[in-house]
Motif scaffolding. Structure first.
Motif, mmCIF file in Angstrom:
data_model
loop_
_atom_site.group_PDB
_atom_site.id
_atom_site.type_symbol
_atom_site.label_atom_id
_atom_site.label_comp_id
_atom_site.label_asym_id
_atom_site.label_seq_id
_atom_site.Cartn_x
_atom_site.Cartn_y
_atom_site.Cartn_z
ATOM 1 N N ASP A 354 0.814 -1.217 0.000
ATOM 2 C CA ASP A 354 0.000 0.000 0.000
ATOM 3 C C ASP A 354 0.845 1.263 0.000
ATOM 4 O O ASP A 354 0.318 2.377 -0.060
ATOM 5 C CB ASP A 354 -0.956 0.011 1.185
ATOM 6 C CG ASP A 354 -0.229 0.007 2.522
ATOM 7 O OD1 ASP A 354 0.971 -0.352 2.547
ATOM 8 O OD2 ASP A 354 -0.857 0.339 3.553
ATOM 9 N N VAL A 355 2.174 1.090 0.051
ATOM 10 C CA VAL A 355 3.058 2.246 0.029
ATOM 11 C C VAL A 355 3.302 2.678 -1.416
ATOM 12 O O VAL A 355 3.623 1.860 -2.274
ATOM 13 C CB VAL A 355 4.400 1.933 0.712
ATOM 14 C CG1 VAL A 355 5.380 3.091 0.532
ATOM 15 C CG2 VAL A 355 4.180 1.644 2.190
ATOM 16 N N ASP A 356 3.116 3.961 -1.698
ATOM 17 C CA ASP A 356 3.389 4.520 -3.022
ATOM 18 C C ASP A 356 4.579 5.457 -2.896
ATOM 19 O O ASP A 356 4.464 6.556 -2.346
ATOM 20 C CB ASP A 356 2.162 5.277 -3.541
ATOM 21 C CG ASP A 356 2.302 5.700 -4.998
ATOM 22 O OD1 ASP A 356 3.458 5.909 -5.440
ATOM 23 O OD2 ASP A 356 1.282 5.831 -5.685
ATOM 24 N N PHE A 357 5.715 5.006 -3.391
ATOM 25 C CA PHE A 357 6.935 5.798 -3.231
ATOM 26 C C PHE A 357 6.987 6.985 -4.184
ATOM 27 O O PHE A 357 7.845 7.845 -4.047
ATOM 28 C CB PHE A 357 8.168 4.910 -3.427
ATOM 29 C CG PHE A 357 8.385 3.927 -2.309
ATOM 30 C CD1 PHE A 357 8.764 4.353 -1.053
ATOM 31 C CD2 PHE A 357 8.195 2.577 -2.516
ATOM 32 C CE1 PHE A 357 8.955 3.457 -0.015
ATOM 33 C CE2 PHE A 357 8.387 1.657 -1.489
ATOM 34 C CZ PHE A 357 8.766 2.101 -0.231
ATOM 35 N N THR A 358 6.084 7.041 -5.155
ATOM 36 C CA THR A 358 6.072 8.186 -6.068
ATOM 37 C C THR A 358 5.269 9.351 -5.514
ATOM 38 O O THR A 358 5.481 10.501 -5.897
ATOM 39 C CB THR A 358 5.497 7.790 -7.438
ATOM 40 O OG1 THR A 358 4.133 7.374 -7.271
ATOM 41 C CG2 THR A 358 6.307 6.650 -8.045
ATOM 42 N N GLY A 365 4.292 10.686 3.619
ATOM 43 C CA GLY A 365 4.490 11.717 2.613
ATOM 44 C C GLY A 365 5.885 11.783 2.040
ATOM 45 O O GLY A 365 6.177 12.642 1.185
ATOM 46 N N ILE A 366 6.758 10.882 2.473
ATOM 47 C CA ILE A 366 8.150 10.915 2.024
ATOM 48 C C ILE A 366 8.270 10.265 0.650
ATOM 49 O O ILE A 366 7.815 9.138 0.443
ATOM 50 C CB ILE A 366 9.058 10.185 3.026
ATOM 51 C CG1 ILE A 366 8.978 10.870 4.394
ATOM 52 C CG2 ILE A 366 10.494 10.139 2.528
ATOM 53 C CD1 ILE A 366 9.681 10.109 5.494
ATOM 54 N N VAL A 367 8.893 10.960 -0.283
ATOM 55 C CA VAL A 367 9.158 10.437 -1.627
ATOM 56 C C VAL A 367 10.680 10.329 -1.781
ATOM 57 O O VAL A 367 11.352 11.325 -2.039
ATOM 58 C CB VAL A 367 8.568 11.344 -2.721
ATOM 59 C CG1 VAL A 367 8.879 10.772 -4.111
ATOM 60 C CG2 VAL A 367 7.066 11.523 -2.522
ATOM 61 N N PRO A 368 11.224 9.133 -1.604
ATOM 62 C CA PRO A 368 12.690 8.997 -1.719
ATOM 63 C C PRO A 368 13.150 9.190 -3.153
ATOM 64 O O PRO A 368 12.514 8.716 -4.096
ATOM 65 C CB PRO A 368 12.943 7.565 -1.237
ATOM 66 C CG PRO A 368 11.659 6.852 -1.486
ATOM 67 C CD PRO A 368 10.569 7.849 -1.299
ATOM 68 N N GLY A 369 14.237 9.906 -3.312
ATOM 69 C CA GLY A 369 14.772 10.138 -4.654
ATOM 70 C C GLY A 369 15.273 8.863 -5.295
ATOM 71 O O GLY A 369 15.211 8.703 -6.519
ATOM 72 N N SER A 370 15.767 7.935 -4.479
ATOM 73 C CA SER A 370 16.245 6.645 -4.959
ATOM 74 C C SER A 370 16.375 5.726 -3.760
ATOM 75 O O SER A 370 16.190 6.143 -2.613
ATOM 76 C CB SER A 370 17.598 6.792 -5.664
ATOM 77 O OG SER A 370 18.607 7.121 -4.712
ATOM 78 N N ASP A 371 16.722 4.477 -4.033
ATOM 79 C CA ASP A 371 16.905 3.536 -2.932
ATOM 80 C C ASP A 371 18.054 3.943 -2.024
ATOM 81 O O ASP A 371 18.102 3.543 -0.850
ATOM 82 C CB ASP A 371 17.168 2.131 -3.479
ATOM 83 C CG ASP A 371 15.892 1.482 -3.998
ATOM 84 O OD1 ASP A 371 14.813 2.038 -3.762
ATOM 85 O OD2 ASP A 371 15.985 0.423 -4.633
ATOM 86 N N ALA A 372 18.984 4.719 -2.553
ATOM 87 C CA ALA A 372 20.114 5.155 -1.732
ATOM 88 C C ALA A 372 19.632 5.978 -0.542
ATOM 89 O O ALA A 372 20.297 6.024 0.504
ATOM 90 C CB ALA A 372 21.092 5.964 -2.587
ATOM 91 N N ALA A 373 18.473 6.626 -0.700
ATOM 92 C CA ALA A 373 17.951 7.456 0.389
ATOM 93 C C ALA A 373 17.333 6.627 1.504
ATOM 94 O O ALA A 373 17.175 7.111 2.624
ATOM 95 C CB ALA A 373 16.927 8.436 -0.168
ATOM 96 N N CYS A 374 16.975 5.378 1.214
ATOM 97 C CA CYS A 374 16.268 4.560 2.206
ATOM 98 C C CYS A 374 17.097 4.357 3.473
ATOM 99 O O CYS A 374 16.560 4.353 4.584
ATOM 100 C CB CYS A 374 15.910 3.206 1.615
ATOM 101 S SG CYS A 374 14.756 3.278 0.220
ATOM 102 N N SER A 375 18.394 4.159 3.295
ATOM 103 C CA SER A 375 19.242 3.871 4.447
ATOM 104 C C SER A 375 19.350 5.060 5.388
ATOM 105 O O SER A 375 19.738 4.907 6.549
ATOM 106 C CB SER A 375 20.636 3.434 3.995
ATOM 107 O OG SER A 375 21.256 4.461 3.241
#
Length: 772
Positions: A354-358, A365-375
């Motif tokens: 149910d999470v929409d990363f876009t 409300g967080i939209v990560p720019g890429s997976d690198a931001a997840c950490s």
């Protein structure tokens, strides 16, 4: 009734994974047409017995590869060499001759140079070369692919001087499609071979796939290698799915994965389920990401995600209920810590659909720019997977609420013919004695304030819970309402004096909220559900004699290891723990089950008396229609009956383990006929007198009616309810529902005469489900 056969229930298992193969549904291996005459090898003149061209099981067929005999990377011509042995009639491993078709799968591990996805990625050489997932090898250099088209294949040649030794070469234009010309020879490559058209001595195709043990090696050095990506072991899958028997030491294979009729090892699955087939989860027809990390999460969370699933994912995964706690990542991730250290959206979204990363929906409300931001958030600390999912949390609080029962005595009451049962306990919370103020507010900590002490009378001769429910057999006393003084709790409840006699057992089932490894007050979400992890108290079973304050002479039969053939540890291997299985009950062990699941609760019959099956039809809303199996009912809550019924799909309502209209089982992850999945290894179910080892001789189904336990145990698993089956039971001395006995002391059935261990039709023979 349609096609459902309640007397001869199919024992084949559908398994919990039913994917469509990435290169099409490859179906089950069958006989390859008219087989050659057994005993006529491809190489003439070999002494009889020195070779074979048939095997009786997949485990008898052993294909061996060596790194020095494989060229699958670089500009050199493709080459392949391997040996095959099978077992002859003496059980000896001899060369297998006449192999005429194999498929070669080659994958490699590459470093991910992007900021999206896992640090290391699997790539399939043939897919990279746009040739499908594998390459066939045949004696003609041609093969018929799925769908009927003829394709180029490598040329398979058996060495005339060395029977059972085969080579493969590519005689068509260019190099073989499994060779990666610009691949890195310094990284890990994995090679697997599947063999076709192998039959047994009767000319029947082998039911299990014939797969070589995957070979991991470094082409530049020719040395064996170990993948750093294998963070889920085959042994972890086997905990629920069952182990395939017969393979050599260290060659561990999974027995019961339904997808593509079972590729047997996690290492085999990634051959197709890698980023080349990823596709994301946006395709409404497919509904899941076929990359292994995301797909396997979606499969095992299927029932929890049913409202989010669409298309194939909903049809194939929506009823799959993970038997352990879904947040316990290490149930499956028993290898390296990459599951916690490498955080990227694809793997997380396999569960968190149910999470929409876009847009940031359901992600604060967080939209990560890429997976690198997840950490940045999830790499460490409270939002890292191991902490955010409370991995191991239940174990850490297992002893944070302890009820140590000290005594149970009868005291006089002013009420005529009534007496008090007084139970004294030592109670600690978070390692310290509970004080009066905390006890006064204890319901704020409890998930179910109605739970408390379980006290049951025991048969002084057998250790069985005494007949009846309530004061005549077992008592329930509230945990609340007592007097607490510095950790010592006294609870008193009035019962009929005549019932407060003889030996009893005493335990408690209190469930409380926990957070950060401590027992805490409960809070509720907007739906009224508890936010915190619900954990059960620790309350070791104690035994007392209400008629004599001296030594207790009998313990509960279920607590006697010599009379209990079920292994609680085996249940927990798949379920993780019993607490979450029973919801708010607070039960943690078998001995707490006996109060409600005794064979002697005739006045309290089953809450699930009927059996339903899933028909082939749907209603106007597209929902499956379920129908009751006519004439099949159960009238008891005996633990054996309940366990057999549930795990074999003979339940009511719309259960997650169920039978379909053909009688086939869905939702049970293990091999149904492998009794040792639950029973102790080597356990003998029948005693010397032909009765059950446990000593159980009857099951009460009404105030005055009793049935025979062996027949009921068989009936609950096989669903034998037709007239012929019931007549067979009765002719062998059994009392059955509808024709029950009037005493608890029923005669021993003669079932063991044919079905005892070691007999021709012994349960150990007929239920040898682990053998392949």
């Amino acid at each position: 009734m349609k096609k459902y056969n309640r007397s001869l229930m199919a024992m084949a298992l559908i398994g919990v994974i039913g994917l469509t193969a990435c290169d099409g549904d490859d179906g089950k291996d069958g006989a390859p047409g008219e087989p050659g005459t057994p005993g006529t090898p491809g190489t003439p003149g070999l002494p009889a017995g020195s070779f074979t061209n048939t095997v009786n099981s997949a485990a008898d067929f052993v294909l061996t590869l060596a790194p020095a005999d494989i060229v699958v990377v670089g500009t050199e011509d493709f080459s392949l060499k391997f040996t095959v042995t099978g077992k002859n009639t003496k059980g000896e491993a001899v060369p297998f001759v006449g192999l005429d078709k194999v498929a070669l799968y080659v994958t490699n591990q590459t470093v991910n140079t992007t900021d999206t996805g896992a640090p290391m990625l699997w790539a399939n050489n043939a897919l990279t070369n746009e040739f499908g997932s594998s390459m066939y090898c045949t004696p003609t250099g041609k093969a018929t692919a799925r769908g009927g088209a003829e394709v180029d294949a490598c040329t398979l040649v058996e060495d005339a001087e060395n029977p059972g030794t085969y080579t493969g070469s590519w005689v068509h234009d260019g190099n073989a499609p499994v060779v990666l010309a610009d691949g890195d020879p310094n990284t890990l490559y994995r090679v697997m071979i599947r063999s076709y058209n192998v039959v047994d001595s009767q000319g029947e195709g082998i039911s299990d796939k014939l797969l070589s043990t995957p070979l991991d090696f470094n082409p530049s050095t020719g040395e064996l290698a170990v993948s750093t990506k294998d963070i889920v072991s085959n042994a972890a899958c086997i905990k629920c799915h069952t182990k395939m028997e017969g393979y050599g030491e260290g060659d561990v294979r999974i027995a019961n994965i339904g997808a593509h009729h079972n590729y047997q090892k996690v290492e085999n699955c990634i051959t197709c389920h890698n980023p080349a087939y990823a596709g994301g989860q946006d395709d409404p027809e497919k509904g899941f990401n076929a990359n292994f990390n995301a797909m396997i999460h979606t499969i095992h969370a299927g029932h929890h995600l049913a409202d989010e699933l669409t298309g194939e994912a909903l049809d194939e995964f929506g009823e799959i209920a993970f038997p352990a706690e879904l947040n316990e990542c290490m149930t499956c991730h028993d290898g390296a810590s990459g599951w916690n250290d490498n955080v990227y959206a694809e793997a997380c979204q396999g569960c968190h659909m149910d999470v929409d990363f876009t847009t940031g929906e359901n992600h604060r409300g967080i939209v990560p720019g890429s997976d690198a931001a997840c950490s940045g958030c999830h790499g460490a600390g409270s939002l890292s997977p191991v902490i955010a999912h409370s991995v191991g949390g239940r174990d850490k609080v297992a002893e944070k609420f302890v009820i140590e029962i000290q005594s149970a005595v009868v005291e006089a009451s002013a009420t005529l013919d009534m007496s008090y049962l007084t139970v004294t306990s030592q109670v600690t919370m978070n390692g310290v004695p509970v004080d009066a103020a905390t006890y006064a507010a204890i319901t704020d900590y409890m998930t179910n304030s109605g739970r408390g002490f379980l006290i049951g009378r025991l048969n002084p001769d057998t250790g069985a819970v005494a007949h009846g429910y309530g004061a005549a057999g077992s008592f329930k006393m509230p945990f609340t309402g007592g007097v607490m003084t510095a950790g010592m709790l006294v609870n008193k409840t009035e019962f009929d004096t005549v019932d407060l006699v003889g030996p009893i057992y005493a335990t408690a089932e209190v469930q409380l909220c926990s957070e950060d490894e401590m027992i805490v007050k409960c809070t509720l979400d907007e739906d009224g559900d508890v936010n915190e992890l619900a954990v059960a108290n620790s309350a070791p079973v104690k035994y007392f004699n209400l008629s004599d304050s001296g030594a207790v002479e009998v313990a509960a039969r279920i607590a006697d290891p010599d009379r209990t053939t079920i292994s609680e540890a085996k249940c927990n291997t798949c379920h993780g723990n019993l607490t979450h299985v029973k919801g708010t009950h607070g039960a943690t062990e078998f001995t707490q089950c006996m109060a409600c699941h005794s064979e002697n609760l005739g006045s309290r019959p089953s809450y699930h008396p009927s059996v339903t099956f899933k028909t082939d039809e749907v209603d106007a809303d597209g929902e499956a229609i379920w129908e009751a199996v006519e004439g099949l009912t159960y009238a008891n809550r005996d633990l054996v009956t309940v366990a057999h019924r549930f795990h074999s799909g003979n339940w009511d309502g719309t259960p997650l383990v169920y039978r379909d209209a053909d009688g086939e089982l869905h939702g049970y992850p293990a091999v149904q006929t492998n009794c040792s999945e639950c029973h102790k290894d080597g356990a003998e179910l029948f005693g010397a007198d032909g009765g059950l080892t446990s000593g159980k001789r009857s099951i009460q189904i009404s105030d005055t009616g009793f049935i025979s336990p062996v027949a009921e145990a068989c009936r609950t698993c096989h669903a034998h309810s037709g007239p012929a089956a019931l007549a067979h039971f009765k002719s062998n001395g059994a009392y059955v529902e509808g024709d029950e006995g009037s005493t608890a002391d029923l005669p021993v059935e003669s079932c063991s005469t044919c079905h005892g261990e070691g007999k021709q039709y012994g349960i150990d023979v007929m239920h040898a489900g682990g053998a392949h």
